[in-house]
Each structure stands twice: as structure tokens, then as C-alpha cells.
Design a protein around this motif. Structure first.
Motif, PDB file in Angstrom:
ATOM      1  N   ARG A 274       0.687  -1.089   0.126  1.00 11.29           N
ATOM      2  CA  ARG A 274       0.079   0.083   0.071  1.00 11.29           C
ATOM      3  C   ARG A 274       0.828   1.194   0.085  1.00 11.29           C
ATOM      4  O   ARG A 274       0.483   2.389  -0.471  1.00 11.29           O
ATOM      5  N   ARG A 275       2.125   1.180   0.152  1.00 11.12           N
ATOM      6  CA  ARG A 275       2.970   2.336   0.588  1.00 11.12           C
ATOM      7  C   ARG A 275       3.866   2.328  -0.662  1.00 11.12           C
ATOM      8  O   ARG A 275       4.703   3.305  -0.853  1.00 11.12           O
ATOM      9  N   GLY A 276       3.883   1.230  -1.707  1.00 16.35           N
ATOM     10  CA  GLY A 276       4.671   1.308  -2.721  1.00 16.35           C
ATOM     11  C   GLY A 276       5.912   0.925  -2.406  1.00 16.35           C
ATOM     12  O   GLY A 276       7.002   1.239  -3.311  1.00 16.35           O
TER      13      GLY A 276
ATOM     14  N   ASN B 288      13.242   1.492 -26.717  1.00 15.65           N
ATOM     15  CA  ASN B 288      12.410   1.609 -25.468  1.00 15.65           C
ATOM     16  C   ASN B 288      11.880   0.357 -25.476  1.00 15.65           C
ATOM     17  O   ASN B 288      11.620  -0.538 -26.085  1.00 15.65           O
ATOM     18  N   LYS B 289      11.570   0.388 -23.798  1.00 17.31           N
ATOM     19  CA  LYS B 289      10.814  -0.968 -23.132  1.00 17.31           C
ATOM     20  C   LYS B 289       9.517  -0.401 -22.402  1.00 17.31           C
ATOM     21  O   LYS B 289       9.595   0.852 -21.916  1.00 17.31           O
ATOM     22  N   ILE B 290       8.642  -1.249 -22.228  1.00 13.18           N
ATOM     23  CA  ILE B 290       7.505  -0.857 -21.225  1.00 13.18           C
ATOM     24  C   ILE B 290       6.976  -2.060 -20.625  1.00 13.18           C
ATOM     25  O   ILE B 290       7.463  -3.253 -20.842  1.00 13.18           O
ATOM     26  N   PHE B 291       6.465  -1.725 -19.123  1.00 15.62           N
ATOM     27  CA  PHE B 291       6.222  -2.619 -18.041  1.00 15.62           C
ATOM     28  C   PHE B 291       7.364  -3.655 -17.753  1.00 15.62           C
ATOM     29  O   PHE B 291       7.133  -4.823 -17.831  1.00 15.62           O
TER      30      PHE B 291
ATOM     31  N   ASP C 240      13.741  -0.065 -10.422  1.00 13.50           N
ATOM     32  CA  ASP C 240      14.315   0.876  -9.297  1.00 13.50           C
ATOM     33  C   ASP C 240      15.060   0.078  -8.196  1.00 13.50           C
ATOM     34  O   ASP C 240      15.983   0.618  -7.472  1.00 13.50           O
ATOM     35  N   GLN C 241      14.887  -1.408  -7.993  1.00 16.58           N
ATOM     36  CA  GLN C 241      15.588  -1.914  -7.375  1.00 16.58           C
ATOM     37  C   GLN C 241      16.843  -2.929  -8.038  1.00 16.58           C
ATOM     38  O   GLN C 241      17.550  -3.433  -7.325  1.00 16.58           O
TER      39      GLN C 241
ATOM     40  N   HIS D 249       7.381  -1.875  -8.577  1.00 16.16           N
ATOM     41  CA  HIS D 249       6.847  -0.995  -9.603  1.00 16.16           C
ATOM     42  C   HIS D 249       7.300  -1.421 -11.266  1.00 16.16           C
ATOM     43  O   HIS D 249       8.151  -2.241 -11.244  1.00 16.16           O
ATOM     44  N   GLN D 250       6.607  -0.753 -11.919  1.00 15.35           N
ATOM     45  CA  GLN D 250       6.610  -0.873 -13.431  1.00 15.35           C
ATOM     46  C   GLN D 250       7.268   0.179 -13.979  1.00 15.35           C
ATOM     47  O   GLN D 250       6.830   1.352 -13.658  1.00 15.35           O
TER      48      GLN D 250
END
Length: 391
Positions: A39-41, A158-161, A166-167, A213-214
């Protein structure tokens, strides 16, 4: 002809691994740890780090580089048991299953020494970048290109999803090189450091409750050294699918685990909740739907075990068929299990206290990713049934 029962009767070591992983998952419970983080992402960093220290994340990776020396079967077992406690780790699908497998099979000695120990103990994370807005996961239509510039490679596209960038310390990017003999573009795999110049990461706004995250990725003439190429630039399609089959198996394991969590939650509630002096679980209207999803989850699990056993035995085509079927069956059973668990709880099933509605959103992902239900049906129609190709 004898039948190999190894896919269905687990060894003592595998049973002990299940028990140990389940015990870890219990300490990082869904309601008290996972859901608040989601819930906090926030990523499940504490769980990830402890799972890595215990050797769970690298059970499938080569022993000589710090892994467990087992197979995808064991890694799927880890994922299933964590998810059965509501603590499945999405990046297990990506970092050790896809990237670790590909580097372990096709990487240079230097690449293995640099990456596998960290992927095995969780101190390093590698994301995987294949999906594009105009191509999906169709590697034949990928537009990200890699061209030579002296000894270096230049990546543009480019890429998506893309999950968990971030990790990640790096992203294994699927690009395309040009075959000068034919003029055709063909896929190749490159390790792109997360801090590479010209590599831009943009978070995507998702409408689901998830700790990971995506991202949309932009590669603006990213310069890489020659040693960034994983394996042969001429054989990358084969190398690519050596990672995609584990992805489907691990995705199935996560879905099955979530389904198990849902059924267990529903059963516990149905035993405790009393209406007119009778536990609601005594009524067939409650009991039979739960029994049905239990059966469907067990059937999906059997196909997942078959897929993992085939993959670990080196049967690539058999594994591809079974992995696709397992992922399809697991997604459908998981979604059905969550829906029935919510129904069993009645109005309580939609409250934050239980978190089942949030988990249903997460389970719904499995029907879309890493490959959609429709593309699996296309695969089975063409390759299993021998019907004409429809696309």
C-alpha cells in the motif's frame, strides 16, 4: 516402460525446503508485512534479503558460483511456498529465474563470476527488458536495436512494463542486431547497468496494490562494452527462450501460491463464521466451490511440476508446452480462488482487514503477464493440436 515419479513424489530435501520457506513466509505475513508495504509502494526488501541469506533465491543457480545447484523445480517450490503465505516475490521470476538462468547457461566466465553470486544471495538484482509497446513480447518485432561501434555496442529503443528497475543493479535488455548478410534484424541480449549514460527509467502509474513498480525504459544511444553481450549474437533466440520458460513456470508457481493463500483464508473463515448456530463451511453452497478451486489449484500445480521437471531434464519443447499450460491453468485457478474467498467472507472480503480484494487485483496479472491467455491458446492450438497458425 517405467514411469519417473520424481515430478509427483518430492524428495526429503525438497520437502524440507518447502517447510523452511513456508516458515520464513509465515514471519513475513501478508496482512502484517506484505500488504502494508504494498500500500505504501515499498519493495519487500527485508524478506528479499533474508530469503537470499538463507539460500532460497539462488537454489537453481550453479553451485560453483554460490548457487544451490538445483533446478527450476526447486525455485518454483520456493516461490509457491512464499506466495502461499501471501509473500510471493515478483523479482524471483525475473532476477534468478530469467536472468540468472540465461547467464548461467550462456554467459562468459567473467559474467558468471560477476553476477551469479549476487543474484544467488540477493545482494544483486537484475531486471529483464523485453516488452515493447508495439511488439509486446514478440521477439520477432522488437524495435530496440544494437549496432557495433568499434568494439562497443550502441543500444537505442524503448521498453515498457519492466518490473523492479528501481531495485535493480542492471537490466538484461533484449535488442536486435543487424545481420549484414541478409539485412534482417535478430535478437541479442545485453547487460545494461542501471546507471548507464542515456538509460532513462520512467515509473508507470498502475492501478493495482503491489510492492514492485513497473517502468518504461528509454535507451538513447547507450554505449556498452563488448563484454555486455550475453552469449552469441547469432543464437540469442534460443538463449532468450531458455529464460522465458522459467518465467512462465515461476509465474505459475506464484499464482498457485496466491490461490492456496486464498483457499486457506476462506476455509479458516468458513470454520469460524457461524450463522444460525452452524459454521458456514458446513453448507454445500460454501464448501463445494472451495473444494472445486482446491481441485483446480492441485491440477495446475501438477502441470507446473511437470513443466519444471521437463525443463530441468533438458526437454525444451516439452517444457515450453507444459510451461504455457501451467501458467494458463494457474492463472485461472488463482483468480477463481481469490474470487471465491471474497465471496466466502461476504462483505468482510472487501475490507482492508483481510486484503483479499487487493490480492485479487494482483492475481489478475497472471492472466495477462508474462504472456497473455490468448497467446497461450494460440501456442496450444498451433503446436499441441497442429492447427493452422492464426497470426
Amino acid at each position: 516402460m517405467s514411469v519417473n515419479a520424481s515430478s509427483f513424489i518430492e524428495t526429503d530435501e525438497q520437502k524440507e525446503l518447502r517447510a523452511a520457506v513456508s516458515k520464513l513466509g509465515e514471519r513475513y505475513s501478508y496482512v502484517d508485512y506484505v500488504l502494508p508495504k504494498a500500500r505504501r509502494g515499498e519493495p519487500l526488501t527485508e524478506l528479499w534479503n533474508e530469503a537470499g541469506k538463507l539460500g532460497f533465491l539462488g537454489v537453481n543457480l550453479p553451485e560453483e558460483y554460490g548457487g544451490g545447484g538445483a533446478g527450476i523445480y526447486e525455485l518454483a517450490l520456493v516461490q509457491e511456498e512464499l506466495a502461499a503465505q501471501g509473500a510471493g516475490l515478483l523479482l524471483v521470476v525475473v532476477s534468478p529465474a530469467i536472468c540468472g538462468t540465461i547467464i548461467g547457461k550462456y554467459g562468459t566466465e567473467e559474467q558468471k563470476a560477476e553476477w551469479i553470486p549476487g543474484l544467488a544471495d540477493g545482494s544483486k538484482i537484475m531486471a529483464f527488458g523485453i516488452t515493447e509497446a508495439d511488439a509486446g513480447s514478440n521477439s520477432h518485432q522488437i524495435g530496440t536495436t544494437a549496432r557495433r561501434d568499434g568494439a562497443d555496442w550502441i543500444l537505442r529503443g524503448n521498453k515498457i512494463f519492466i518490473s523492479g528497475v528501481d531495485q535493480a543493479d542492471a537490466v538484461l535488455i533484449v535488442a536486435r542486431t543487424e545481420d549484414h548478410k541478409t539485412g534482417r534484424l535478430k535478437p541479442a541480449l545485453f547487460i545494461v547497468p542501471a546507471d548507464a549514460e542515456g538509460f532513462v527509467k520512467q515509473p508507470m502509474e498502475m492501478d493495482i496494490v503491489e510492492p514492485d513498480h513497473q517502468f518504461t525504459l528509454f535507451l538513447d544511444d547507450v554505449r556498452l562494452p563488448a563484454e555486455a553481450l550475453v552469449g552469441s549474437e547469432d543464437a540469442a533466440l534460443m538463449q532468450l527462450f531458455s529464460g522465458l520458460n522459467p518465467e512462465r513456470i515461476l509465474g505459475a508457481a506464484m499464482a498457485i501460491g496466491m490461490g492456496r493463500y486464498a483457499v486457506n483464508a476462506a476455509v479458516a473463515y468458513a470454520k469460524e463464521r457461524t450463522v444460525w448456530k452452524t459454521p458456514i463451511g458446513a453448507h454445500q453452497g460454501i464448501a463445494h466451490p472451495l473444494a472445486q478451486v482446491k481441485i483446480e489449484l492441485e491440477l495446475a500445480k501438477l502441470m507446473m511440476q511437470k513443466a519444471a521437471a521437463l525443463y530441468d531434464s533438458g526437454d525444451d519443447f516439452g517444457a515450453a508446452e507444459a510451461a504455457n499450460m501451467a501458467k494458463y491453468a494457474a492463472a485461472e485457478a488463482s483468480i477463481k480462488a481469490l474470487d471465491q474467498a471474497i465471496q466466502t467472507h461476504g462483505g468482510a472480503g472487501l475490507t482492508k482487514e483481510y486484503g483479499l480484494a487487493a490480492m485479487l487485483g494482483a492475481a489478475r496479472i497472471a492472466r495477462v503477464a508474462p504472456v497473455s491467455r490468448e497467446m497461450i491458446l494460440n501456442f496450444v492450438s498451433q503446436h499441441s493440436l497442429g492447427l493452422p497458425r492464426s497470426y
